[in-house]
Design an enzyme around this catalytic site. Structure first.
Site, PDB file in Angstrom:
ATOM      1  N   HIS A 628       2.309  10.156  -3.325  1.00 55.41           N
ATOM      2  CA  HIS A 628       2.752  10.199  -1.933  1.00 55.41           C
ATOM      3  C   HIS A 628       4.248   9.898  -1.915  1.00 55.41           C
ATOM      4  O   HIS A 628       4.766   9.267  -2.837  1.00 55.41           O
ATOM      5  CB  HIS A 628       1.963   9.238  -1.038  1.00 55.41           C
ATOM      6  CG  HIS A 628       1.808   7.844  -1.585  1.00 55.41           C
ATOM      7  ND1 HIS A 628       2.741   6.840  -1.389  1.00 55.41           N
ATOM      8  CD2 HIS A 628       0.824   7.282  -2.325  1.00 55.41           C
ATOM      9  CE1 HIS A 628       2.328   5.726  -1.967  1.00 55.41           C
ATOM     10  NE2 HIS A 628       1.172   5.959  -2.541  1.00 55.41           N
ATOM     11  N   HIS A 635       3.707  -0.831  -0.139  1.00 56.26           N
ATOM     12  CA  HIS A 635       3.698  -2.248  -0.492  1.00 56.26           C
ATOM     13  C   HIS A 635       4.658  -3.035   0.400  1.00 56.26           C
ATOM     14  O   HIS A 635       4.326  -4.140   0.861  1.00 56.26           O
ATOM     15  CB  HIS A 635       4.086  -2.438  -1.959  1.00 56.26           C
ATOM     16  CG  HIS A 635       2.933  -2.343  -2.910  1.00 56.26           C
ATOM     17  ND1 HIS A 635       2.348  -1.144  -3.251  1.00 56.26           N
ATOM     18  CD2 HIS A 635       2.249  -3.309  -3.589  1.00 56.26           C
ATOM     19  CE1 HIS A 635       1.359  -1.368  -4.104  1.00 56.26           C
ATOM     20  NE2 HIS A 635       1.280  -2.673  -4.326  1.00 56.26           N
TER      21      HIS A 635
END
Length: 760
Positions: A628, A635
């Site tokens: 992606h 994160h």
């Protein structure tokens, strides 16, 4: 003339009693209560009830229950007045809004504030005017039984022949003033429970109110850096394309890329199934439809935006890449030796001279190199204490979690070991062009890692990169929550007989000041209750999981729906093609110069002692980046949201005592003795935890510096709006959330409103 206490209404018939009241503004009786809804974005909007008849307040009283106040500057009030509306006549009375409780009167047309107090410092569920022997008493209560006197004065005018008024009003144009709810006018209702149908309607109305709050928030336009059209001779070279088709040097195939764009533009699930991947066995794209989902709590996934990242051809992009190359070179250097290590010294010099626009703090020093820049991130050791220490538990045996520096976190009767199985030192991936090209075309290299068999504490960038390779973002924040909930009183490091308290009972880390049940000994400390499902451990664990899902969906919209920024490994491929003469690109020359003749040259290419095979950006993971796009970072966005929730539940100013860092071999934790040892706080270490989780992904080579910078703030915005909506649903009407934003601004969230705070 009737006395004021004789006007009684519990609003249970759900319609205005025309023998008692004259309504004005947007009012209705519903759920056996009176609701007033001032208009949004309208100055001085008001509504309420004024009594049809006049009454005598002499030797009498009038009281009302304020079930819910408005948001922000929306007032809820009670008056005894000689006029017939808010603007005429003299009056005595109260006003309450999120900023406080006010006692005031108007005599001879002159309005005077007699008393004011912060909302959380006085009871405010009930308001009461009581007259006795020529003195008027202004009183409030939380239960309608025990009354607190806020102010008293001689009757300022004749209180015979006054009308009684309950009202809500805005003094300015508020985007979402909320709803003010009154109940039990001169009536004490001992039946607190509502019937099932009433609860159902109230739950519906709360959902509607939350939806109205969300709808009133800005819904931003989204713009990218235009890299998809910036380079017509190198179409899509500046964009993410892993697992799509590529040409012989790894540039995206325009036709394959177009199938991705078609699906993203149509949002048709069938078009996503028609995306043209490199091969039938290529790794699948990661969830490009996530940002198209709708949530029923918190902001819509597409409501909050991020600024465009640096362009592919920009100086900033090249300088960000320079930092990533240095992080790759420095992966195995112990954090404790940064002050004296020659490679770190070379990195500091290079970032200051060759890559000053890399996006971090300047000038770069051995203390701040590779670190984030939000509050607390540059204080103390590189690694947050919440990734190293356990919690003290005197019930455990020595060496099995009794002391915090053993690194065991008590999860009730179980433990989590802060040590991890790290990737093997000196092992990097995607350093040859053939392997790099295979991975761009979706060849699956996952699971081919090499590991060090010895469990160790995080001691260098490679260890940190290993942690964020296999986590689910929330792991570290659950651990931090358990430490904050479970550390008993003492020195935050070792068991001390007679000093250390009971885990989860005698707590070292205080809750946020707005918690209605804690901290102990404060005005908000309940005499009879503790938090659990609200403002307690279950509530905290719930919101951590919920906010992560919403942050991920929001950042996934940015990834796929807006920016589609290429990963650093893809940029490194363009750099390698450029230096090797396979193809030219409009890349800023600073990165090429450093790799060939500058600070990075000793480590890369033909003369490179560390990576002699190419000028590719070495990856810490065999598969490289996930499938992606880079911007924003999952994160980092998740970490920003989770950190915000922790700060909203705990006192950020509480000190972190006896800090530690991993030993050089990572087998133990040793005392940190830097000059800033006394400056570490819960808030700073929570911010550092968020920065670690984000920047360890950079250390792996899969994210950019600006991914960290902007994605943490995106996550914070998601959490803030969730807290706003959450705050309108609690029964504990004195509760609030307070935290310091990443950029340093403290805010309070109460009843759907975010209020900036000014601290001395």
């Amino acid at each position: 003339m009737a006395r004021t206490h004789e006007l009684i209404d519990n609003f249970n018939n759900n319609q205005t009693d025309a023998t008692k009241w004259v309504p004005f503004g947007r009012v209705q009786e519903i759920n056996q209560q009176l609701e007033i809804r001032p208009a949004s974005n309208t100055a001085q909007s008001s509504g309420g009830y004024v009594s049809l008849l006049t009454y005598d307040l002499d030797q009498s009283d009038v009281k009302v229950e304020v079930v819910r106040g408005g948001r922000g500057g929306c007032e809820a009030g009670l008056r005894a007045t000689t006029g017939s509306d808010l603007s005429t006549g003299d009056y005595v009375g109260f006003a309450r809004h999120s900023g406080g409780v006010f006692v005031m009167h108007r005599v001879g047309g002159v309005e005077t504030f007699l008393f004011r107090a912060r909302l959380e410092s006085v009871p405010h569920r009930w308001m009461r005017l009581l007259e006795a022997f020529g003195t008027l008493y202004y009183q409030t209560s939380d239960d309608g039984k025990q009354w607190t006197e806020l102010f008293r004065e001689p009757n300022p005018f004749s209180l015979v022949g006054v009308k009684l008024m309950i009202f809500a009003r805005t003094q300015g144009a508020l985007p979402s003033p909320g709803v003010v709810v009154f109940d039990n006018f001169n009536f004490f209702d001992t039946s607190a429970a509502r019937r099932t149908e009433e609860r159902r309607k109230s739950a519906l109305q709360t959902r509607v109110e939350a939806a109205e709050l969300a709808a009133a928030q800005p819904h931003y336009d989204h713009t990218n850096n235009n890299d998809e059209v910036n380079y017509p001779t190198r179409r899509f070279a500046g964009n993410y394309s892993k697992s799509l088709k590529h040409d012989a040097v790894g540039d995206p195939d325009p036709g394959s890329y177009a199938t991705l764009l078609r699906a993203l533009q149509s949002e048709d699930p069938r078009d996503f199934e028609e995306i043209d991947l490199a091969t039938s066995t290529a790794i699948k794209l990661t969830n490009p439809q996530a940002g198209l989902a709708f949530d029923v709590e918190g902001p819509d996934a597409q409501a909050i935006t991020m600024p465009p990242p640096p362009r592919f051809d920009s100086e900033e992009a090249a300088h960000e890449a320079g930092e990533l190359y240095w992080m790759a070179v420095a992966r195995d250097i112990h954090f404790g030796t940064y002050a004296t290590d020659p490679i770190i010294a070379a990195a500091v010099s290079s970032l200051n001279t060759e890559f000053p626009q890399f996006g971090g703090t300047g000038p770069v020093t051995t203390q701040n190199v590779f670190r984030g820049f939000y509050g607390g991130e540059q204080v103390g050791p590189y690694v947050s204490q919440f990734l190293l220490k356990g919690n003290t538990d005197p019930r455990k045996a020595d060496g099995s979690g009794r002391d915090a520096n053993e690194g065991f976190i008590s999860y009730g009767s179980r433990v989590i070991d802060q040590r991890l199985t790290p990737a093997a030192a000196g092992t990097d991936y995607l350093t040859s062009f053939a392997t790099w090209l295979d991975v761009q075309n979706g060849v699956d290299k996952r699971g081919q890692d090499s590991f060090d068999p010895t469990r160790r504490f995080i001691r260098n960038l490679r260890d940190g990169a290993t942690f964020v390779h296999f986590d689910q973002v929330i792991d570290a924040f659950y651990n931090a929550a358990w430490i904050l909930m479970s550390e008993p009183t003492g020195n935050q490091l070792a068991f001390q007989s007679g000093v250390t308290g009971r885990p989860q009972i005698d707590l070292e880390f205080p809750k946020d000041q707005g918690n209605p049940y804690d901290p102990a000994g404060t005005a908000m400390d309940s005499r009879t209750q503790v938090g659990f499902g609200t403002f307690g451990p279950i509530h905290l664990m719930q919101v951590l999981a919920e906010v992560l899902g919403r942050a991920i969906r929001a950042v996934w919209w940015q990834k796929w729906g807006v920016h589609r920024r290429l990963r650093p490994e893809e940029y490194g491929g363009r750099v390698d093609n450029w230096i090797a003469g396979r193809r030219d690109y409009p890349i800023h020359p600073s990165i090429k110069n450093s790799l060939t003749t500058g600070g990075l040259a000793p480590y890369f290419g033909n003369a490179g002692e560390r990576f002699p095979d190419s000028y590719l950006l070495p990856q810490a993971y065999p598969e490289g980046a996930p499938t992606h796009p880079a911007y924003g970072a999952g994160h980092a966005a998740g970490a920003g949201a989770l950190a915000t929730m922790l700060k909203a539940f705990f006192d950020e100013s509480a000190p972190i005592e006896n800090p530690v860092l991993a030993s050089a071999d990572g087998l133990s934790l040793v005392a940190y003795t830097g000059a800033d040892v006394g400056q570490m706080t819960v808030g700073g270490e929570v911010n550092k935890l968020a920065g670690n989780i984000a920047l360890f992904r950079n250390a792996a080579g899969v994210h950019w510096r600006s991914d960290y910078t902007e994605s943490l703030r995106l996550g914070e915005a998601i959490a803030t709006r969730m807290l706003q909506e959450m705050s309108i649903g609690f029964n504990e009407d004195s509760a609030y959330f307070e935290f310091t934003r990443f950029e340093g601004l403290p805010v309070r969230i109460f009843d759907g409103t975010v209020v900036p705070l000014i601290r001395g």
